[in-house]
Design a protein around this motif. Structure first.
Motif, PDB file in Angstrom:
ATOM      1  N   LYS A 119       0.789  -1.110  -0.176  1.00  0.00           N
ATOM      2  CA  LYS A 119      -0.063   0.037   0.089  1.00  0.00           C
ATOM      3  C   LYS A 119       1.017   1.357   0.011  1.00  0.00           C
ATOM      4  N   LEU A 120       1.915   1.322   0.754  1.00  0.00           N
ATOM      5  CA  LEU A 120       2.871   2.455   0.977  1.00  0.00           C
ATOM      6  C   LEU A 120       3.313   2.628  -0.412  1.00  0.00           C
ATOM      7  N   ARG A 121       3.871   1.479  -1.000  1.00  0.00           N
ATOM      8  CA  ARG A 121       4.797   1.653  -2.259  1.00  0.00           C
ATOM      9  C   ARG A 121       3.920   2.049  -3.421  1.00  0.00           C
ATOM     10  N   ASN A 122       2.626   1.623  -3.410  1.00  0.00           N
ATOM     11  CA  ASN A 122       1.813   1.909  -4.629  1.00  0.00           C
ATOM     12  C   ASN A 122       1.361   3.340  -4.364  1.00  0.00           C
ATOM     13  N   GLU A 123       1.506   3.977  -3.182  1.00  0.00           N
ATOM     14  CA  GLU A 123       1.059   5.487  -2.705  1.00  0.00           C
ATOM     15  C   GLU A 123       2.396   6.373  -3.071  1.00  0.00           C
ATOM     16  N   GLY A 124       3.478   5.757  -3.356  1.00  0.00           N
ATOM     17  CA  GLY A 124       4.764   6.521  -3.307  1.00  0.00           C
ATOM     18  C   GLY A 124       5.234   7.225  -2.123  1.00  0.00           C
ATOM     19  N   LEU A 136      18.200   1.716   4.766  1.00  0.00           N
ATOM     20  CA  LEU A 136      17.038   1.985   5.501  1.00  0.00           C
ATOM     21  C   LEU A 136      15.974   2.108   4.522  1.00  0.00           C
ATOM     22  N   ILE A 137      14.667   1.537   4.765  1.00  0.00           N
ATOM     23  CA  ILE A 137      13.432   1.746   4.155  1.00  0.00           C
ATOM     24  C   ILE A 137      12.365   2.538   4.977  1.00  0.00           C
ATOM     25  N   TYR A 138      11.895   3.799   4.784  1.00  0.00           N
ATOM     26  CA  TYR A 138      11.071   4.419   5.646  1.00  0.00           C
ATOM     27  C   TYR A 138       9.990   4.820   4.910  1.00  0.00           C
ATOM     28  N   PHE A 139       8.838   5.439   5.604  1.00  0.00           N
ATOM     29  CA  PHE A 139       7.803   5.821   4.926  1.00  0.00           C
ATOM     30  C   PHE A 139       7.527   7.392   5.181  1.00  0.00           C
ATOM     31  N   THR A 140       6.844   8.107   4.475  1.00  0.00           N
ATOM     32  CA  THR A 140       6.515   9.499   4.551  1.00  0.00           C
ATOM     33  C   THR A 140       4.998   9.392   4.599  1.00  0.00           C
ATOM     34  N   ASP A 141       4.322  10.900   4.990  1.00  0.00           N
ATOM     35  CA  ASP A 141       2.965  10.963   5.002  1.00  0.00           C
ATOM     36  C   ASP A 141       2.624  11.407   3.576  1.00  0.00           C
ATOM     37  N   HIS A 142       3.440  11.879   2.617  1.00  0.00           N
ATOM     38  CA  HIS A 142       2.915  12.176   1.316  1.00  0.00           C
ATOM     39  C   HIS A 142       3.813  11.911   0.295  1.00  0.00           C
ATOM     40  N   ASN A 143       3.330  11.802  -1.159  1.00  0.00           N
ATOM     41  CA  ASN A 143       4.207  11.501  -2.111  1.00  0.00           C
ATOM     42  C   ASN A 143       4.912  12.686  -2.402  1.00  0.00           C
ATOM     43  N   PRO A 144       6.192  12.459  -2.955  1.00  0.00           N
ATOM     44  CA  PRO A 144       6.782  13.662  -3.199  1.00  0.00           C
ATOM     45  C   PRO A 144       6.302  14.423  -4.349  1.00  0.00           C
ATOM     46  N   ASP A 145       5.622  13.910  -5.380  1.00  0.00           N
ATOM     47  CA  ASP A 145       5.012  14.620  -6.304  1.00  0.00           C
ATOM     48  C   ASP A 145       3.768  15.357  -5.939  1.00  0.00           C
ATOM     49  N   SER A 146       3.195  15.199  -4.706  1.00  0.00           N
ATOM     50  CA  SER A 146       2.125  15.950  -4.216  1.00  0.00           C
ATOM     51  C   SER A 146       2.297  17.469  -4.105  1.00  0.00           C
ATOM     52  N   THR A 147       1.017  17.968  -4.466  1.00  0.00           N
ATOM     53  CA  THR A 147       1.095  19.476  -4.468  1.00  0.00           C
ATOM     54  C   THR A 147       0.368  20.088  -3.082  1.00  0.00           C
ATOM     55  N   LEU A 148       0.090  19.417  -2.499  1.00  0.00           N
ATOM     56  CA  LEU A 148      -0.972  19.669  -1.268  1.00  0.00           C
ATOM     57  C   LEU A 148      -0.115  20.644  -0.151  1.00  0.00           C
TER      58      LEU A 148
END
Length: 245
Positions: A119-124, A136-148
């Motif tokens: 799910k995290l991979r598909n959301e980028g 290390l593999i970690y997750f962020t709250d937003h996709n890097p291409d997000s303009t929010l």
């Protein structure tokens, strides 16, 4: 003719002498310049360091072997640490392994961990960081291409003390350790045994005596039964009495 040959040889000798003298003077100037002195001092320092290293290895072989082992291990870890592409390959392989199993026998912990990573991979939202000896593999709250606004505002970025809980996997020595540990017994559904008694929820491996006993009983189950003479008479007597009646 002889005079011309002698004159040519004389001029050639004078020219060679002047060229050699000129080249020698140029080499001496280069050798005595600041760059030449610096290069000579640098080479002498490296020579002394190499000599000291060889002498130290000869005088302290244990310390030298430990240092060489540590250095070799560090280099091995550096060149064998996995990258993000290898993590994606491992994740897809684990997902395919779980997809081949029925939901009744699939391990819930393994399935939830893999599905969360997918799910995290598909959301980028998965990120990879290289720390030299490990990855290390970690997750962020937003996709890097997000303009929010939340994704672009630096004041709303995640603080560093929350980073440990965001780490999803650790890559070291060619393996992703958290993913491999989560896939242990991935084909065993532990929820099936939650209503059993405590002593039946976990089984220990059989001993050698138990294995030999089970094999012997299995072989004996295929042997035809042998009845004694008295048993045969007791079986035949009721049959004859029923026939006479």
């Amino acid at each position: 003719m002889a005079f011309r040959l002698v004159t040519r040889r004389m001029f050639c000798a004078v020219g060679e002498t002047s060229i050699s003298h000129h080249s020698k003077s140029r080499w001496e100037k280069l050798k005595n310049s600041k760059a030449g002195i610096w290069c000579r001092s640098l080479m002498s320092d490296y020579k002394e360091a190499c000599v000291d290293m060889v002498v130290g290895v000869y005088e302290r072989p244990v310390k030298a072997s430990v240092c060489i082992t540590v250095l070799g291990g560090a280099l091995t870890c550096f060149f064998s640490k996995p990258d993000y592409s290898s993590f994606e390959v491992s994740l897809l392989e684990r997902s395919n392994q779980l997809a081949l199993l029925s939901s009744w026998i699939r391990n819930a912990s393994s399935d939830s961990h893999v599905q969360n990573l997918l799910k995290l991979r598909n959301e980028g939202r998965l990120r990879h960081v290289n720390l030299g000896l490990l990855s290390l593999i970690y997750f962020t709250d937003h996709n890097p291409d997000s303009t929010l606004f939340e994704a672009r505002c630096s004041s709303l970025s995640v603080i560093w003390r929350e980073f440990p809980r965001r780490v999803m996997d650790v890559g070291f020595a060619g393996h992703w350790w958290i993913l491999d540990s989560k896939m242990t017994n991935y084909d065993v559904n532990e929820d099936e045994f939650m209503y059993l008694p405590v002593h039946m929820q976990k089984t220990s491996p059989p001993t050698v005596q138990m294995v030999e006993l089970n094999e012997r009983l299995h072989r004996e189950s295929w042997v035809a039964l042998k009845l004694e003479a008295a048993e045969k008479e007791t079986i035949e007597m009721p049959r004859s009495s029923t026939v006479e009646t």
